[in-house]
Write a protein that holds these residues in place. Structure first.
Motif, mmCIF file in Angstrom:
data_model
loop_
_atom_site.group_PDB
_atom_site.id
_atom_site.type_symbol
_atom_site.label_atom_id
_atom_site.label_comp_id
_atom_site.label_asym_id
_atom_site.label_seq_id
_atom_site.Cartn_x
_atom_site.Cartn_y
_atom_site.Cartn_z
ATOM 1 N N HIS A 207 0.808 -1.226 0.000
ATOM 2 C CA HIS A 207 0.000 0.000 0.000
ATOM 3 C C HIS A 207 0.837 1.270 0.000
ATOM 4 C CE1 HIS A 207 -4.147 -1.115 -0.169
ATOM 5 N NE2 HIS A 207 -3.893 -2.157 0.572
ATOM 6 N N ASP B 240 -8.310 -1.118 -4.187
ATOM 7 C CA ASP B 240 -9.300 -1.665 -3.254
ATOM 8 C C ASP B 240 -9.675 -0.719 -2.130
ATOM 9 O OD1 ASP B 240 -6.597 -2.133 -2.251
ATOM 10 O OD2 ASP B 240 -7.612 -3.110 -0.575
ATOM 11 N N GLU B 241 -8.853 0.299 -1.897
ATOM 12 C CA GLU B 241 -9.137 1.160 -0.744
ATOM 13 C C GLU B 241 -10.110 2.277 -1.128
ATOM 14 O OE1 GLU B 241 -7.114 1.158 2.568
ATOM 15 O OE2 GLU B 241 -6.948 -0.937 1.991
ATOM 16 N N HIS C 90 -7.191 -8.515 -1.023
ATOM 17 C CA HIS C 90 -6.681 -7.826 0.164
ATOM 18 C C HIS C 90 -7.570 -8.106 1.371
ATOM 19 C CE1 HIS C 90 -3.901 -4.643 -1.817
ATOM 20 N NE2 HIS C 90 -3.786 -5.828 -2.374
HETATM 21 ZN ZN ZN Z 1 -5.717 -3.239 0.378
#
Ligand code: ZN
Length: 507
Positions: A181, A293-294, A364
């Protein structure tokens, strides 16, 4: 130790296997990890432990050569040179030089990989014990900036810890190291200079996620302000175009193409810049993971396809991509959501990955999602990366709950005291008031907390304050040192459960 030293002149010329048999179960206070015992030139180099700590032990009949490369304390006598070497940066460097298999490598050609984030620098032997029975390669060193801050470690510490533990296990099948990340080139450089071949590029701050909710007219305005050449390329490539993706066809209509351009074009340019940077620093020896994904809403299939096509247009070589999936992938607990809907959408993500470059789908917050593992394994044909981190810390907490209830109670109280300050950093929905008061529980009930979602999440996110507490930290590490083998057993069991449910192939 005397016994080992006396034996040395007679065994130093023997083969490694004989040396292992002779010294690994020494009766003295120092014990050697059997698979770590290697001979190099005229020295025996092994990982060892006493009741307080681990170290590298060197034994030789000569004080010249390899023994001089390591820093440490000379302890030999009787014509035998022995050196007790701390697990520090210099000795990790020497170890990687002498035994290149202790250094992380790119895993771009490995089909199934599992991220085994280890916040303690202690867990890798448990991970290795699980993965070596399957056709799976571990990413043993893996931390995000947030984890480094909360644990007070550096990327160099993380990579060095993994090297020592890989040596301890004599694990020679290769492993990865993931700067997880990362959002800025300056942070990526820190991970690269620590020797990490994998970079997970988090695009959440450069992509315009908010535009996912904009009205069509807002999108229209933003789209029209993009550079003219971008506008005409997007028009030509995507407007009302239908794409054959394996058994599926995906159509990108005009509003979707415009929205994707507004949301992602800038982020794709940044990904290309990072890719160039990685190429320059490591040639082909890197793994770039693209992480989208965040965000708050799931990645739509059309968006996934758009992103991948834009990456390929920019000739970005990426090993894996992490979409945001439908439902909840919360830390340390099972999947929350509709399983049918998940399967339906996941199938499309998996098809896109197969058809457009055959990259790995990355999952994740992938630990403990037992309900969806069979689907994930099957639909990707195991071409996947499963990322886990906090679950190995939770297994350590489980060991403490079982073996040292007094310490567990102190940790639990510390977690509750610091909950408010860390909960902001995570997306979790547990109602912590459901956790029973710790004083109301008998010692034998404490391990059961590790089966309760609320308590799991409480302890999952409060590792920073717990590990920084000067009254807890030394006791915690001492307890894990005392119960080292038991911790590995717990980890092995837990990770085998992950791998077998995914459908990983047993060797
Ligand atoms: Zn992630």
């Amino acid at each position: 130790m005397k016994k080992i030293f006396k034996n040395v002149p007679s065994i130093i010329d023997a083969n490694e296997e004989h040396i292992r048999e002779t010294i690994h179960h020494d009766e003295s206070a120092i014990s050697f990890y059997r698979n770590s015992i290697h001979k190099k030139d005229n020295a025996i180099i092994a990982m060892a432990r006493d009741h307080i700590q681990k170290f590298i032990m060197l034994i030789s009949v000569s004080e010249n050569g390899i023994i001089g490369k390591f820093s440490g304390e000379q302890i030999g006598d009787d014509g035998v040179y022995a050196k007790k070497c701390p697990l520090n940066a210099n000795n990790a460097e020497v170890l990687r030089e002498l035994f290149p298999w202790t250094a992380p490598v790119s895993l771009r050609n490995r089909k199934t990989t599992i991220g085994c984030g280890d916040r303690l620098g202690l867990a890798s032997p448990g991970h290795i014990a699980a993965v070596k029975e399957y056709d799976v390669t571990p990413v043993l060193a893996q931390q995000s900036m947030r984890e480094l801050t909360l644990t007070g470690r550096t990327y160099r510490n993380v990579v060095d810890d993994a090297a020592f533990l890989v040596y301890q296990c004599g694990y020679k099948d290769g492993y990865g190291a993931d700067g997880d990340h990362l959002k800025k080139i300056s942070d990526i450089d820190v991970a690269l200079s620590a020797g990490m071949p994998m970079i997970t590029l988090d695009l959440s701050e450069v992509m315009l996620a908010a535009a996912g909710d904009w009205s069509d007219s807002e999108i229209e305005t933003a789209f029209n302000s993009l550079p003219q050449d971008v506008i005409s390329r997007i028009k030509k490539t995507y407007f009302d175009k239908t794409f054959d993706i394996g058994a599926l066809t995906i159509k990108i209509d005009v509003p979707t193409a415009k929205r994707c351009a507004v949301m992602y074009v800038k982020a794709m340019d940044f990904a290309a810049e990072v890719h160039e940077h990685l190429k320059e620093k490591r040639g082909k020896e890197f793994d770039l993971e693209i992480s989208i994904d965040e965000t708050t809403s799931p990645t739509l299939p059309e968006h996934h396809l758009f992103i991948v096509k834009e990456l390929l247009y920019r000739k970005v070589v990426f090993t894996s991509l992490a979409p945001r999936f439908i439902g909840e992938f919360q830390k340390g607990i099972d999947y929350i959501g509709n399983l049918n809907e998940f399967s339906k959408q996941f199938a499309v993500h998996a098809e896109i990955a197969k058809a457009c470059g055959n990259y790995k789908v990355s999952i994740h917050s992938g630990s403990d999602k037992f309900m969806v593992f069979p689907t994930i394994g099957k639909m990707t044909d195991m071409r996947l990366h499963l990322k886990t981190a906090g679950t190995s810390w939770l297994e350590a907490v489980r060991v403490i709950a079982e073996k040292d209830p007094v310490l567990y109670r102190v940790m639990h109280t510390c977690a509750l005291n610091h909950l408010d300050e860390v909960i902001k950093l995570y997306h979790i929905t547990s109602d912590m008031s459901k956790i029973p008061a710790i004083d109301s529980l008998y010692d034998e009930d404490l391990p059961k907390l590790m089966e309760m979602n609320e308590a799991r999440q409480l302890l999952h996110i409060t590792y920073g304050p717990i590990l920084r507490d000067p009254a807890i930290r030394p006791l915690f590490f001492a307890a894990l040192h005392a119960h080292e083998k038991y911790y590995y057993e717990k980890l092995k069991y837990h990770f085998e459960k992950h791998l077998s449910l995914l459908g990983a192939i047993k060797k």
